[in-house]
Design a protein around this motif. Sequence first.
Motif, PDB file in Angstrom:
ATOM      1  N   GLY A  45       0.804  -1.218   0.000  1.00 58.83           N
ATOM      2  CA  GLY A  45       0.000   0.000   0.000  1.00 58.83           C
ATOM      3  C   GLY A  45       0.831   1.259   0.000  1.00 58.83           C
ATOM      4  N   LEU A  46       1.971   1.232  -0.680  1.00 56.70           N
ATOM      5  CA  LEU A  46       2.879   2.381  -0.729  1.00 56.70           C
ATOM      6  C   LEU A  46       3.101   2.792  -2.185  1.00 56.70           C
ATOM      7  CD1 LEU A  46       5.547   1.209   1.873  1.00 56.70           C
ATOM      8  CD2 LEU A  46       3.796   2.974   2.207  1.00 56.70           C
ATOM      9  N   PRO A  47       2.203   3.602  -2.747  1.00 62.00           N
ATOM     10  CA  PRO A  47       2.388   4.037  -4.145  1.00 62.00           C
ATOM     11  C   PRO A  47       3.603   4.914  -4.350  1.00 62.00           C
ATOM     12  CG  PRO A  47       0.570   5.233  -3.106  1.00 62.00           C
ATOM     13  CD  PRO A  47       0.978   4.149  -2.147  1.00 62.00           C
ATOM     14  N   GLU A  48       4.180   5.435  -3.242  1.00 59.40           N
ATOM     15  CA  GLU A  48       5.368   6.275  -3.382  1.00 59.40           C
ATOM     16  C   GLU A  48       6.537   5.533  -4.027  1.00 59.40           C
ATOM     17  OE1 GLU A  48       3.859   5.660  -0.551  1.00 59.40           O
ATOM     18  OE2 GLU A  48       3.035   7.542   0.253  1.00 59.40           O
ATOM     19  N   LEU A  49       6.521   4.204  -3.970  1.00 54.47           N
ATOM     20  CA  LEU A  49       7.633   3.433  -4.523  1.00 54.47           C
ATOM     21  C   LEU A  49       7.788   3.660  -6.019  1.00 54.47           C
ATOM     22  CD1 LEU A  49       7.147   0.063  -2.606  1.00 54.47           C
ATOM     23  CD2 LEU A  49       9.061   1.648  -2.366  1.00 54.47           C
ATOM     24  N   THR A  50       6.667   3.893  -6.721  1.00 58.44           N
ATOM     25  CA  THR A  50       6.729   4.099  -8.168  1.00 58.44           C
ATOM     26  C   THR A  50       6.157   5.451  -8.572  1.00 58.44           C
ATOM     27  OG1 THR A  50       4.621   2.931  -8.409  1.00 58.44           O
ATOM     28  CG2 THR A  50       6.641   1.638  -8.692  1.00 58.44           C
ATOM     29  N   ALA A  51       6.019   6.369  -7.639  1.00 57.01           N
ATOM     30  CA  ALA A  51       5.445   7.677  -7.943  1.00 57.01           C
ATOM     31  C   ALA A  51       6.400   8.491  -8.813  1.00 57.01           C
ATOM     32  CB  ALA A  51       5.128   8.431  -6.660  1.00 57.01           C
ATOM     33  N   SER A  52       5.836   9.341  -9.656  1.00 56.47           N
ATOM     34  CA  SER A  52       6.666  10.168 -10.529  1.00 56.47           C
ATOM     35  C   SER A  52       7.547  11.117  -9.721  1.00 56.47           C
ATOM     36  CB  SER A  52       5.776  10.969 -11.485  1.00 56.47           C
ATOM     37  OG  SER A  52       4.838  11.762 -10.770  1.00 56.47           O
ATOM     38  N   GLY A  53       7.052  11.586  -8.584  1.00 58.05           N
ATOM     39  CA  GLY A  53       7.872  12.467  -7.743  1.00 58.05           C
ATOM     40  C   GLY A  53       9.096  11.756  -7.203  1.00 58.05           C
ATOM     41  N   THR A  54       8.931  10.481  -6.827  1.00 61.50           N
ATOM     42  CA  THR A  54      10.082   9.700  -6.362  1.00 61.50           C
ATOM     43  C   THR A  54      11.104   9.520  -7.479  1.00 61.50           C
ATOM     44  OG1 THR A  54       8.693   8.513  -4.775  1.00 61.50           O
ATOM     45  CG2 THR A  54      10.794   7.501  -5.370  1.00 61.50           C
ATOM     46  N   VAL A  55      10.619   9.246  -8.691  1.00 60.39           N
ATOM     47  CA  VAL A  55      11.529   9.056  -9.821  1.00 60.39           C
ATOM     48  C   VAL A  55      12.236  10.362 -10.159  1.00 60.39           C
ATOM     49  CG1 VAL A  55      11.671   8.376 -12.249  1.00 60.39           C
ATOM     50  CG2 VAL A  55      10.151   7.156 -10.702  1.00 60.39           C
ATOM     51  N   GLN A  56      11.526  11.493 -10.091  1.00 62.66           N
ATOM     52  CA  GLN A  56      12.173  12.788 -10.328  1.00 62.66           C
ATOM     53  C   GLN A  56      13.292  13.030  -9.322  1.00 62.66           C
ATOM     54  OE1 GLN A  56       9.259  15.908 -10.351  1.00 62.66           O
ATOM     55  NE2 GLN A  56       8.339  15.271 -12.291  1.00 62.66           N
ATOM     56  N   ALA A  57      13.028  12.718  -8.044  1.00 63.62           N
ATOM     57  CA  ALA A  57      14.073  12.870  -7.031  1.00 63.62           C
ATOM     58  C   ALA A  57      15.238  11.935  -7.311  1.00 63.62           C
ATOM     59  CB  ALA A  57      13.493  12.601  -5.645  1.00 63.62           C
ATOM     60  N   ALA A  58      14.937  10.705  -7.763  1.00 59.90           N
ATOM     61  CA  ALA A  58      15.995   9.756  -8.084  1.00 59.90           C
ATOM     62  C   ALA A  58      16.857  10.255  -9.230  1.00 59.90           C
ATOM     63  CB  ALA A  58      15.389   8.396  -8.430  1.00 59.90           C
ATOM     64  N   VAL A  59      16.227  10.846 -10.242  1.00 63.11           N
ATOM     65  CA  VAL A  59      16.988  11.389 -11.376  1.00 63.11           C
ATOM     66  C   VAL A  59      17.881  12.525 -10.914  1.00 63.11           C
ATOM     67  CG1 VAL A  59      16.768  12.658 -13.549  1.00 63.11           C
ATOM     68  CG2 VAL A  59      15.322  10.663 -13.115  1.00 63.11           C
ATOM     69  N   ARG A  60      17.318  13.423 -10.124  1.00 65.64           N
ATOM     70  CA  ARG A  60      18.094  14.581  -9.658  1.00 65.64           C
ATOM     71  C   ARG A  60      19.298  14.143  -8.823  1.00 65.64           C
ATOM     72  NH1 ARG A  60      17.684  17.347  -4.933  1.00 65.64           N
ATOM     73  NH2 ARG A  60      15.703  16.326  -4.430  1.00 65.64           N
ATOM     74  N   LEU A  61      19.102  13.133  -7.982  1.00 60.61           N
ATOM     75  CA  LEU A  61      20.189  12.675  -7.121  1.00 60.61           C
ATOM     76  C   LEU A  61      21.135  11.717  -7.842  1.00 60.61           C
ATOM     77  CD1 LEU A  61      18.012  12.089  -3.953  1.00 60.61           C
ATOM     78  CD2 LEU A  61      19.735  13.864  -4.238  1.00 60.61           C
ATOM     79  N   GLY A  62      20.646  11.073  -8.892  1.00 62.85           N
ATOM     80  CA  GLY A  62      21.493  10.124  -9.616  1.00 62.85           C
ATOM     81  C   GLY A  62      22.389  10.759 -10.656  1.00 62.85           C
ATOM     82  N   VAL A  63      22.021  11.953 -11.149  1.00 63.09           N
ATOM     83  CA  VAL A  63      22.812  12.592 -12.206  1.00 63.09           C
ATOM     84  C   VAL A  63      24.246  12.873 -11.763  1.00 63.09           C
ATOM     85  CG1 VAL A  63      23.063  14.797 -13.436  1.00 63.09           C
ATOM     86  CG2 VAL A  63      20.946  13.500 -13.614  1.00 63.09           C
ATOM     87  N   PRO A  64      24.511  13.451 -10.577  1.00 59.01           N
ATOM     88  CA  PRO A  64      25.915  13.644 -10.182  1.00 59.01           C
ATOM     89  C   PRO A  64      26.693  12.335 -10.086  1.00 59.01           C
ATOM     90  CG  PRO A  64      24.444  14.933  -8.777  1.00 59.01           C
ATOM     91  CD  PRO A  64      23.580  14.014  -9.577  1.00 59.01           C
ATOM     92  N   ILE A  65      26.036  11.277  -9.614  1.00 59.27           N
ATOM     93  CA  ILE A  65      26.701   9.974  -9.521  1.00 59.27           C
ATOM     94  C   ILE A  65      26.993   9.428 -10.917  1.00 59.27           C
ATOM     95  CG2 ILE A  65      26.403   7.598  -8.720  1.00 59.27           C
ATOM     96  CD1 ILE A  65      24.626   8.746  -6.474  1.00 59.27           C
ATOM     97  N   LEU A  66      26.047   9.594 -11.840  1.00 67.41           N
ATOM     98  CA  LEU A  66      26.248   9.149 -13.217  1.00 67.41           C
ATOM     99  C   LEU A  66      27.450   9.841 -13.843  1.00 67.41           C
ATOM    100  CD1 LEU A  66      25.415   7.798 -15.892  1.00 67.41           C
ATOM    101  CD2 LEU A  66      23.794   9.691 -16.224  1.00 67.41           C
ATOM    102  N   LEU A  67      27.545  11.152 -13.677  1.00 65.57           N
ATOM    103  CA  LEU A  67      28.643  11.902 -14.283  1.00 65.57           C
ATOM    104  C   LEU A  67      29.979  11.534 -13.653  1.00 65.57           C
ATOM    105  CD1 LEU A  67      26.760  15.290 -14.566  1.00 65.57           C
ATOM    106  CD2 LEU A  67      27.648  13.973 -16.484  1.00 65.57           C
TER     107      LEU A  67
END
Length: 417
Positions: A43-65
């Motif tokens: 019962g946790l839709p936050e696991l696949t929520a678009s807001g969670t993915v946006q945060a993941a992208v923002r935090l993952g970009v420095p690691i990717l680079l």
Amino acid sequence: MTATAMHEPVVEPARRAMPGWARAALWVAVAVVAVSLTSYQTGLPELTASGTVQAAVRLGVPILLAGLGGLWAERAGVINIGLEGMMILGTWGGAWAGYQWGPLAGLIAAAVFGALGGLLHAVATVTFGVNHIVSGVAINLLGAGTAKYLSTLVFEPISKNPRESPPVPKFDTYSVQPLGDWLQQLEDAQRVGISDVAGILGGLVTGLSPLTVLAFLLVPVSYLVLWRSAFGLRLRSCGENPVAAESLGVNVYRYKYLAVIASGALAGIGGAALILNPGQAGYLENQTNNRGYIGLAAMLFGNWRPGGVLGGAALFGYSDGLQLRSGEITVHALFYAAALFLLAVVAVQIWRRKWFFAGMAAVFAAAMYSVYWFTDELPEELTAYTPHLVTLVVLAAASQRLRPPAANGLQFRRGAD
């Protein structure tokens, strides 16, 4: 039919191996299914929520680079532990130039400052033969000390604080429309599976900055340059067998220098992502928070391949974004998702008749589910270090299949045997 022909053994045609991109896509699909099932079971839709993915992208970009920076250096045979220091230099350069002339100038300055750190590392390791680990640690210390000194000198008179800069202008964000709105409608409908995929895709096509798009584009660009060009072939030969490369006329020193300078520039741009993307006021001391080291872990997870680096950065960014956005309960639910994913690994290993690895995956799946079943949530002190714990687990799991460049970290001297 002759007697000889009757006794010839029947040779079965060899099964064509699945392409690497197809295997990666298959495992990504398995991971999405596991997280989707977990979302509805808990019962946790936050696991696949678009807001969670946006945060993941923002935090993952420095690691990717940072991971791509490590990839460029180590493919040329130079271990770059100094990514953290180069990222720190990039954060300061991006904040300084961004405050003065805007985000585009900040991006360029961050690349230049990071490249200067890479140049210093190349001089130490390539020209003077300093141990790569020692030089990398020195670059980290030097980068942190230089940024602190410059911040005190330049930013303190403006911000009245030697540990931070004044607010820096950011890149604007954009969304792919009307696709973003359509995916948001599907996500809000809360349909099993469909809404989860819509939430993930929606997070990938909304709230994007030019710097984020640049980071994603650098993945295929790195692949095409390093694996599909004569320049990349020569550069990688310096990391596999520099003596043979030299005998064929490759200027090994030049390619190592270019690779390490490019590595520093990429790490510097990773630092700029912490400054110029929305969500951060400006430069802060210790802002990188060991992302350079996590970028190295992403590179190892990806087995020195650009696509693998992207996968590692996505994993670390997702775990970080989830704990920052949703807290202990959703991070706790990841143990359930991990157990489901490992059950898929068990099935694959059984199909491949690798009984030992199937048994190990089954043990880890049981352990993950036990943690989920016998605990209600994780302590806050533990969830704060989720990305670091994921780093350790991933490195332990990936260590059995790593294949680094053969001459990575070895000293090279022109004319030596």
